[in-house]
Design a protein around this motif. Structure first.
Motif, PDB file in Angstrom:
ATOM      1  N   PHE A 124       0.850  -1.190   0.000  1.00 51.92           N
ATOM      2  CA  PHE A 124       0.000   0.000   0.000  1.00 51.92           C
ATOM      3  C   PHE A 124       0.890   1.246   0.000  1.00 51.92           C
ATOM      4  O   PHE A 124       1.905   1.288   0.699  1.00 51.92           O
ATOM      5  CB  PHE A 124      -0.884   0.044   1.247  1.00 51.92           C
ATOM      6  N   ALA A 125       0.514   2.236  -0.802  1.00 51.72           N
ATOM      7  CA  ALA A 125       1.187   3.537  -0.761  1.00 51.72           C
ATOM      8  C   ALA A 125       0.352   4.470   0.108  1.00 51.72           C
ATOM      9  O   ALA A 125      -0.816   4.192   0.383  1.00 51.72           O
ATOM     10  CB  ALA A 125       1.346   4.100  -2.159  1.00 51.72           C
ATOM     11  N   LEU A 126       0.938   5.582   0.503  1.00 45.86           N
ATOM     12  CA  LEU A 126       0.206   6.529   1.329  1.00 45.86           C
ATOM     13  C   LEU A 126      -0.578   7.514   0.458  1.00 45.86           C
ATOM     14  O   LEU A 126      -0.217   7.778  -0.686  1.00 45.86           O
ATOM     15  CB  LEU A 126       1.162   7.329   2.231  1.00 45.86           C
ATOM     16  N   ALA A 127      -1.659   8.033   1.030  1.00 46.71           N
ATOM     17  CA  ALA A 127      -2.454   9.065   0.363  1.00 46.71           C
ATOM     18  C   ALA A 127      -2.903  10.027   1.436  1.00 46.71           C
ATOM     19  O   ALA A 127      -2.887   9.705   2.622  1.00 46.71           O
ATOM     20  CB  ALA A 127      -3.663   8.440  -0.330  1.00 46.71           C
ATOM     21  N   GLU A 128      -3.289  11.240   1.007  1.00 46.84           N
ATOM     22  CA  GLU A 128      -3.812  12.163   2.014  1.00 46.84           C
ATOM     23  C   GLU A 128      -4.871  13.086   1.432  1.00 46.84           C
ATOM     24  O   GLU A 128      -5.040  13.182   0.218  1.00 46.84           O
ATOM     25  CB  GLU A 128      -2.692  12.958   2.699  1.00 46.84           C
ATOM     26  N   SER A 170     -12.525   8.427   5.359  1.00 48.08           N
ATOM     27  CA  SER A 170     -13.033   7.853   4.106  1.00 48.08           C
ATOM     28  C   SER A 170     -13.075   8.884   2.985  1.00 48.08           C
ATOM     29  O   SER A 170     -13.126   8.534   1.810  1.00 48.08           O
ATOM     30  CB  SER A 170     -14.433   7.272   4.321  1.00 48.08           C
ATOM     31  N   THR A 171     -13.055  10.170   3.357  1.00 50.17           N
ATOM     32  CA  THR A 171     -13.003  11.219   2.335  1.00 50.17           C
ATOM     33  C   THR A 171     -11.794  11.040   1.428  1.00 50.17           C
ATOM     34  O   THR A 171     -11.847  11.417   0.259  1.00 50.17           O
ATOM     35  CB  THR A 171     -12.892  12.589   3.019  1.00 50.17           C
ATOM     36  N   VAL A 172     -10.733  10.471   1.969  1.00 50.22           N
ATOM     37  CA  VAL A 172      -9.512  10.314   1.162  1.00 50.22           C
ATOM     38  C   VAL A 172      -9.720   9.253   0.072  1.00 50.22           C
ATOM     39  O   VAL A 172      -9.074   9.295  -0.969  1.00 50.22           O
ATOM     40  CB  VAL A 172      -8.296   9.991   2.056  1.00 50.22           C
ATOM     41  N   GLN A 173     -10.645   8.311   0.317  1.00 49.04           N
ATOM     42  CA  GLN A 173     -11.018   7.391  -0.775  1.00 49.04           C
ATOM     43  C   GLN A 173     -11.435   8.194  -2.001  1.00 49.04           C
ATOM     44  O   GLN A 173     -10.986   7.935  -3.124  1.00 49.04           O
ATOM     45  CB  GLN A 173     -12.211   6.517  -0.372  1.00 49.04           C
ATOM     46  N   ILE A 174     -12.335   9.154  -1.757  1.00 49.85           N
ATOM     47  CA  ILE A 174     -12.884   9.938  -2.868  1.00 49.85           C
ATOM     48  C   ILE A 174     -11.793  10.811  -3.490  1.00 49.85           C
ATOM     49  O   ILE A 174     -11.622  10.854  -4.699  1.00 49.85           O
ATOM     50  CB  ILE A 174     -14.047  10.819  -2.357  1.00 49.85           C
ATOM     51  N   ARG A 175     -11.016  11.494  -2.641  1.00 50.64           N
ATOM     52  CA  ARG A 175      -9.932  12.357  -3.132  1.00 50.64           C
ATOM     53  C   ARG A 175      -8.973  11.558  -4.011  1.00 50.64           C
ATOM     54  O   ARG A 175      -8.503  12.035  -5.033  1.00 50.64           O
ATOM     55  CB  ARG A 175      -9.163  12.937  -1.944  1.00 50.64           C
ATOM     56  N   THR A 176      -8.676  10.340  -3.581  1.00 50.53           N
ATOM     57  CA  THR A 176      -7.720   9.528  -4.324  1.00 50.53           C
ATOM     58  C   THR A 176      -8.291   9.099  -5.671  1.00 50.53           C
ATOM     59  O   THR A 176      -7.621   9.189  -6.703  1.00 50.53           O
ATOM     60  CB  THR A 176      -7.346   8.276  -3.490  1.00 50.53           C
ATOM     61  N   MET A 177      -9.545   8.660  -5.673  1.00 50.05           N
ATOM     62  CA  MET A 177     -10.138   8.174  -6.928  1.00 50.05           C
ATOM     63  C   MET A 177     -10.417   9.328  -7.883  1.00 50.05           C
ATOM     64  O   MET A 177     -10.382   9.140  -9.095  1.00 50.05           O
ATOM     65  CB  MET A 177     -11.407   7.375  -6.623  1.00 50.05           C
ATOM     66  N   GLU A 178     -10.682  10.517  -7.349  1.00 48.15           N
ATOM     67  CA  GLU A 178     -10.857  11.678  -8.235  1.00 48.15           C
ATOM     68  C   GLU A 178      -9.583  11.935  -9.028  1.00 48.15           C
ATOM     69  O   GLU A 178      -9.627  12.316 -10.184  1.00 48.15           O
ATOM     70  CB  GLU A 178     -11.176  12.932  -7.398  1.00 48.15           C
ATOM     71  N   PRO A 183      -5.895   0.734 -11.116  1.00 48.91           N
ATOM     72  CA  PRO A 183      -6.061   0.191  -9.755  1.00 48.91           C
ATOM     73  C   PRO A 183      -5.548   1.151  -8.680  1.00 48.91           C
ATOM     74  O   PRO A 183      -4.680   1.964  -8.943  1.00 48.91           O
ATOM     75  CB  PRO A 183      -5.223  -1.080  -9.787  1.00 48.91           C
ATOM     76  N   ILE A 184      -6.076   1.002  -7.471  1.00 53.13           N
ATOM     77  CA  ILE A 184      -5.705   1.846  -6.332  1.00 53.13           C
ATOM     78  C   ILE A 184      -5.348   0.938  -5.151  1.00 53.13           C
ATOM     79  O   ILE A 184      -6.069  -0.010  -4.862  1.00 53.13           O
ATOM     80  CB  ILE A 184      -6.905   2.725  -5.906  1.00 53.13           C
ATOM     81  N   PHE A 284     -18.555   4.371  -6.488  1.00 49.68           N
ATOM     82  CA  PHE A 284     -17.894   4.452  -7.804  1.00 49.68           C
ATOM     83  C   PHE A 284     -18.682   5.362  -8.748  1.00 49.68           C
ATOM     84  O   PHE A 284     -18.112   6.153  -9.499  1.00 49.68           O
ATOM     85  CB  PHE A 284     -17.767   3.064  -8.427  1.00 49.68           C
ATOM     86  N   GLU A 285     -20.002   5.243  -8.703  1.00 48.55           N
ATOM     87  CA  GLU A 285     -20.833   6.067  -9.591  1.00 48.55           C
ATOM     88  C   GLU A 285     -20.667   7.549  -9.276  1.00 48.55           C
ATOM     89  O   GLU A 285     -20.568   8.383 -10.173  1.00 48.55           O
ATOM     90  CB  GLU A 285     -22.300   5.627  -9.481  1.00 48.55           C
ATOM     91  N   GLN A 286     -20.609   7.885  -7.976  1.00 51.20           N
ATOM     92  CA  GLN A 286     -20.395   9.279  -7.580  1.00 51.20           C
ATOM     93  C   GLN A 286     -19.034   9.773  -8.067  1.00 51.20           C
ATOM     94  O   GLN A 286     -18.904  10.889  -8.561  1.00 51.20           O
ATOM     95  CB  GLN A 286     -20.474   9.418  -6.049  1.00 51.20           C
ATOM     96  N   VAL A 287     -18.016   8.941  -7.900  1.00 51.17           N
ATOM     97  CA  VAL A 287     -16.668   9.332  -8.331  1.00 51.17           C
ATOM     98  C   VAL A 287     -16.656   9.554  -9.842  1.00 51.17           C
ATOM     99  O   VAL A 287     -16.103  10.538 -10.339  1.00 51.17           O
ATOM    100  CB  VAL A 287     -15.641   8.255  -7.923  1.00 51.17           C
TER     101      VAL A 287
END
Lengths: 338, 783
Positions: A124-128, A170-178, A183-184, A284-287
């Motif tokens: 896993f890599a880091l995200a913020e 969990s907001t970082v999930q969205i930030r990352t996928m945006e 793959p993530i 996923f649909e929102q992203v």
């Protein structure tokens, strides 16, 4: 009969050998090798010697000076060593060692670092992402209904401009996928906030590690394997890990994870550790709608997500009875983790 | 919610042990938070009737009762309760009984009056927490009968129902879930609703003016009711799950709500004026609720109204004026479907959570709305001797059943991670009451029962499969992957090195809250929250100084002699709250934590702080500035960028803390430093010996080290490798320098990479530098 210089040579060596302290030794040096010393005097006398005598006496003089100089040096070293040994023999080795100013890392930092290193070993890599978030990133994108209780002012801190303090990482999930297509594989350590009165187990600000894994054909088995590995690494291989179905708007199916281990305080009970689940297709649909593409097609991509409460984990792992110790920063507390 | 295991057992066959039941539910996602044994299974506790009661002669608060315990012998009991009247039937603990808390009952003498036993409250019998007065039994209770036969042993489960499962908020609902989980037959709702179905009619008597907030409303007249106490079996059930018995009418509506999940409300029909209208409240409309408080409503609040006024806040609470009283003769029984969001908004806005709103918010089962009305009417007939109307007035339409959901078997197996046969999947779904509408070997479409509105898409069905199949039967898999380093990885690693270095310098890392007090926020003009929880957590920090001062104060109070701390974390810069990562450092007190025989101890000062900063940012340089909050203030610069400030905090701000040592503080923006430090490149180690020469000089007190250093370096001597200041002493101690003078001593190191230097050439070079110092700065060189 030996030459007078030879007698002097022998006498000097004997005197050096007999010197029992530094003063006596120094007196001997001055007597023989000093400017007015008796060996030095021979150098003067050389001038008045005959041509035949000069080489013989010169040789003897050299020998005497070299030998006596070496003897004095050896004797001095010997005296120094004896003195040192005598001194060291008398020191009180029970006196306390020199104090050193040991610094320390906060137990939450240590907990985060330990957790991060385990997830890094799994790839896993880091995200913020920011602490101050939009309502969309915190709720809408995470499939949380417009009238969901979590959005209420009683539970969530709002800023005057309508933004909020994220209630979960969990907001970082969205930030990352945006930002990036699948793959993530990321983890996101960070702070989150809830409008809780502070007590032994609640705090307005707490710390989480969020995880997100998106790829083709990701299964509950993958989620389970990943978090089981993490918990076994953290708490030991003989820790029991239990997944229990639960409900979160942004995962389906959703689970909570409990662990039980004799090594832990309260180890005869199941202790709740983590919320997790398979990423809800609505997320996923929102992203996709935010990205304006179909990068996260729920028919093609699936994933799992999890959130680990670091404060609670640290309390359990270090046996800390009250959450408030973390924010009080009493040095007597912090030093225990140096 | 609390559940009675006995009550659940009325609807479904349960696993043999309570622990098995608890485990079954917990592992299927309905967590059991507590298990409690209940019931009055006590020997020597019997039903007794109070025949007479008199004031205790020697104690104001006690009474002396004569009771009939069925033995034929009168019995005298001293009693402290006040809630009974002569003729009431109450539980009597006879001598020899052992009650809750191992309370042993013996004949005793209370202030000179003999007492042959004890009259019991519900809590003394473990029936509820109620200890306010005696448990008043119903008039039908038989005198002398063991109390255990009235209150059979039971187990009470405290169950956490997740917000998506409103269908589990009743005993029937949870029993239906249990049956599905163990694969037993679905209990029929007819067990509770198999009563005469009334005709639907007289719709004209109800108007729904707000159909979005109230899709469906029903009302039924029930006449000839006799308000009174409930029978013991109703009371026992209610009290076992934590509800207080009020009277038979209120109890029956509560009973049906706990039984099948539909909240009901009974109006006193004689107090209503005209017809029911379900409408939005008027702005500022006042409403006196059953709790005795007046609420001010708004146009987003749904109310039940008659021709005159609002008589209920829909789904939340009834009105005081139209509630059931002892003299009520005719009821209007409401059973409705209210929009969950509407009820939630109003309940939250008025801060009025109730058992009813809790269920409406989570969506009641449309299939149960009329059944609940029927069940209630039937119980009223049975228990309160009432006469329900043959017809029920309704308006609106119940929401349609949830749409069908289709499921691909392959997707199900992909998500679970193992392959389940199609038949297994179907059997599980059918157990939850789903019906297969159509299907082939690859996928099928499922009809969703009215109570499972949470089942909306394929993944919801997959979750049901997982819950029954058991996640413990799914093997964990290794899904590790190669992953390149991210920007956040680099940031984290930098921060870790920073922390490690500061800890290595003897500093303790602290973590303070990012939420600061309102007082602090005003001081630093921080962004305040719109809805702070309290004055201590009212704004977002924009700096570390107040937080670290706070930590200092607390540690000084705790007896610390040395406080050397740092924090790395986010701060929020107004006005838009830009997030920056900052490093804060605070030093105070002794250089050593305790006095030590072998170490010097002194008070930490500005140079200790500067040394810490230089240890993490070697290329930092410092400029003196003026700041109102610092008595000594410098800016920290790196290249052309100002990265922070440091200094000594004005004593005005620190005087309350304790001993008056300097408080040294620095704050740096770490984001701008983060690029530093990586990319070290090897430099050859010197092979030839250096020559070191000292220069000592007496200089004016105001001549800075920086000036002297730049003069030395400015000589541009290629052989000069380094300059170290090794001694400074000021004019105060050394009178011989003269006033306003100080002595400074430097060690200059000369070196050449390619050869050994000679003393002669260095003497020449060194003399040039000495001369330059004399010429440029006018210093007085010492030998």
């Amino acid at each position: 009969m030996p030459h007078e210089l030879e007698q002097l040579h022998d006498a000097a060596l004997a005197e050096v050998a007999a010197a029992a302290d530094e003063q006596t030794l120094e007196a001997a040096r001055v007597r023989y090798l000093g400017r007015a010393g008796s060996i030095s005097a021979w150098a003067e006398r050389m001038k008045s010697l005959s041509k035949d005598e000069k080489p013989v006496v010169g040789k003897l003089l050299n020998e005497a000076r070299t030998a006596v100089t070496a003897a004095i040096a050896a004797a001095a070293e010997n005296l120094r060593a004896v003195k040192e040994a005598r001194e060291l023999a008398n020191i009180d080795i029970s006196l306390p060692g020199t104090a050193s100013e040991l610094g320390s890392l906060h137990p939450l930092t240590q907990m985060l670092d330990r957790s991060i290193s385990i997830f890094r070993r799994m790839g896993f890599a880091l995200a913020e992402g920011p602490d101050v978030e939009t309502e969309w990133h915190c709720f809408d994108a995470l499939n949380t209904a417009p009238d969901h209780p979590a959005r209420n002012e009683q539970d969530t801190f709002y800023l005057p401009d309508g933004r909020l303090l994220r209630t979960h990482t969990s907001t970082v999930q969205i930030r990352t996928m945006e930002k990036a297509p699948p793959p993530i594989r990321v983890i996101a350590p960070g702070a989150a906030y809830r409008r809780d009165e502070v007590d032994a187990t609640h705090s307005a600000q707490f710390h989480q590690i969020e995880g997100l894994y998106v790829d083709e054909k990701v299964s509950i088995g993958d989620l389970k394997g990943t978090l089981e590995f993490f918990l076994h690494e953290l708490f030991g291989a003989d820790t029991q890990v239990r997944f229990r179905p639960h409900y979160f708007p942004f995962t389906e199916p959703s689970f909570e994870i409990d662990v039980k281990s004799k090594a832990l305080k309260g180890g005869e009970k199941w202790l709740e550790m983590c919320g997790c689940g398979m990423v809800h297709p609505a997320v996923f649909e929102q992203v996709n709608s935010a990205r304006g593409d179909d990068a996260y097609d729920p028919e093609k991509w699936s994933g799992f997500a999890f959130g680990l409460g670091m404060d609670r984990l640290a309390m359990i792992l270090f046996g800390i009875p009250d959450l408030r110790y973390f924010a009080a920063n009493d040095l007597r507390f912090l030093r225990q983790f140096a | 919610m609390k559940f009675s295991v006995n009550w659940l057992g009325d609807f479904a066959e349960l696993p043999p042990g309570v622990d098995d039941l608890a485990e079954l539910l917990t592992l299927a996602g309905t967590e059991i938070e507590n298990i409690e044994k209940r019931g009055a299974n006590f020997d020597k506790v019997v039903v007794a009737q109070i025949k007479a009661s008199a004031q205790h002669p020697n104690a104001d608060r006690l009474s002396v009762c004569q009771v009939d315990d069925g033995s034929g012998q009168p019995r005298q009991i001293v009693c402290g309760a006040k809630n009974y009247k002569v003729g009431d039937k109450v539980p009597l603990a006879l001598p020899g009984a052992v009650l809750v808390g191992d309370l042993k009952i013996k004949p005793s003498n209370l202030r000179g009056v003999e007492s042959q036993g004890m009259l019991c409250s519900p809590s003394e019998l473990g029936l509820s927490e109620d200890s306010d007065g005696l448990l008043i039994l119903s008039p039908e209770a038989k005198i002398g009968e063991p109390i255990a036969s009235l209150f059979p042993e039971d187990t009470i489960l405290d169950v956490e129902i997740t917000p998506n499962r409103g269908d589990l908020l009743s005993h029937f609902g949870l029993a239906r879930e249990i049956a599905a989980l163990i694969g037993a037959a679905t209990p029929s709702s007819r067990m509770v609703t198999d009563v005469d179905q009334p005709a639907r009619g007289r719709a004209g008597s109800i108007t729904i003016s707000a159909p979005n907030a109230c899709p469906f409303y029903s009302a039924r007249r029930i006449e000839n009711i006799k308000v009174g106490p409930s029978p013991d079996w109703v009371r026992a059930r209610l009290e076992s799950v934590g509800l207080r018995s009020i009277n038979n009418i209120v109890d029956i509506t509560n009973f049906v709500m706990l039984e099948i999940g539909q909240p009901l409300h009974a109006f006193d029909a004689d107090k209503l004026t005209g017809a029911i209208n379900v409408r939005m409240a008027k702005v500022g409309e006042k409403f006196l609720a059953l709790d005795g408080k007046t609420y001010s409503l708004g146009e987003q609040d749904l109310v039940i109204a008659d021709d005159a006024r609002a008589v209920g806040i829909a789904g939340v609470m009834g009105g005081e004026d139209t509630g059931v009283t002892d003299s009520t003769k005719t009821l209007l029984l409401e059973s409705a479907f209210f929009d969950p969001a509407s009820v939630r908004r109003t309940a939250r806005r008025l801060n009025l959570p109730s058992d009813a709103s809790y269920r409406f918010e989570r969506r009641v089962d449309p299939g149960m709305v009329l059944a609940a009305s029927n069940r209630t009417a039937e119980l009223m007939r049975e228990i309160a001797g009432a006469n329900p109307a043959a017809e029920i007035a309704t308006s609106g339409a119940l929401p349609a059943s949830p749409p069908d959901v289709s499921l691909r078997y392959e997707l199900c197996n992909e998500v679970i991670g193992i392959s389940l046969p199609k038949e297994r999947i179907e059997k599980i779904l059918q157990a939850f009451g789903l019906e297969k509408a159509s299907g082939n070997s690859a996928e099928s479409s499922w009809r969703i029962p009215s109570h499972r509105f949470d089942l909306q898409r394929d993944v919801d069905l997959i979750e049901e499969v997982v819950r029954v199949f058991g996640i413990e039967n799914i093997p964990g898999r290794d899904r590790s992957r190669f992953t390149p380093e991210s920007e956040a990885d680099r940031g984290h690693d930098f921060e870790s090195r920073l922390r490690a270095r500061l800890a290595g310098r003897g500093l303790a890392e602290v973590r303070t809250s990012k939420l600061i007090s309102r007082q602090a926020a005003e001081f630093e003009n921080a962004i305040e929250l719109r809805n702070p929880l309290n004055e201590d957590h009212a704004a977002l920090r924009r700096s570390f100084d107040l937080s670290l001062l706070d930590v200092l104060a607390r540690n000084v109070l705790g007896g610390a002699q040395r406080v050397a701390i740092f924090e790395v974390g986010r701060v929020f810069i107004p006005p838009e709250g830009r997030e920056e990562r900052h490093l804060g450092i605070l030093l105070w007190g002794n250089s050593a934590p305790t006095a030590h025989w072998h170490s010097d101890n002194r008070i930490l000062d500005y140079f200790d702080l500067k040394g810490v900063i230089e240890s993490v940012i070697p290329s930092a340089f410092f400029k003196r500035v003026e700041r109102p909050d610092l008595v000594l203030a410098v800016e920290i610069w790196r290249d052309d960028e100002r990265i922070g400030f440091a200094g000594q905090i004005v004593s005005e701000r620190t005087k309350t803390i304790g001993p008056t040592h300097p408080v040294l503080f620095a704050e740096l923006n770490v984001d701008s430093v983060a690029q530093l430090g990586s990319g070290q490149i090897f430099r050859e180690i010197e092979k030839f010996p250096p020559i070191t020469r000292d220069i000592a000089m007496i200089v004016p007190e105001n001549l800075s080290h920086e000036k002297i250093l730049s003069t030395i370096v400015g000589a541009n001597e290629p052989l000069l490798a380094s300059v170290e200041l090794f001694d400074v002493f000021g004019g105060k101690q050394e009178q011989n320098f003269g006033a306003g003078k100080k002595s400074m001593a430097y060690a200059l190191t000369y070196r050449d990479k390619t050869r050994t230097l000679t003393n002669e050439e260095i003497t020449v070079v060194h003399a040039k530098i000495r001369e330059r110092l004399q010429r440029e700065l006018g210093v007085e060189l010492r030998e």
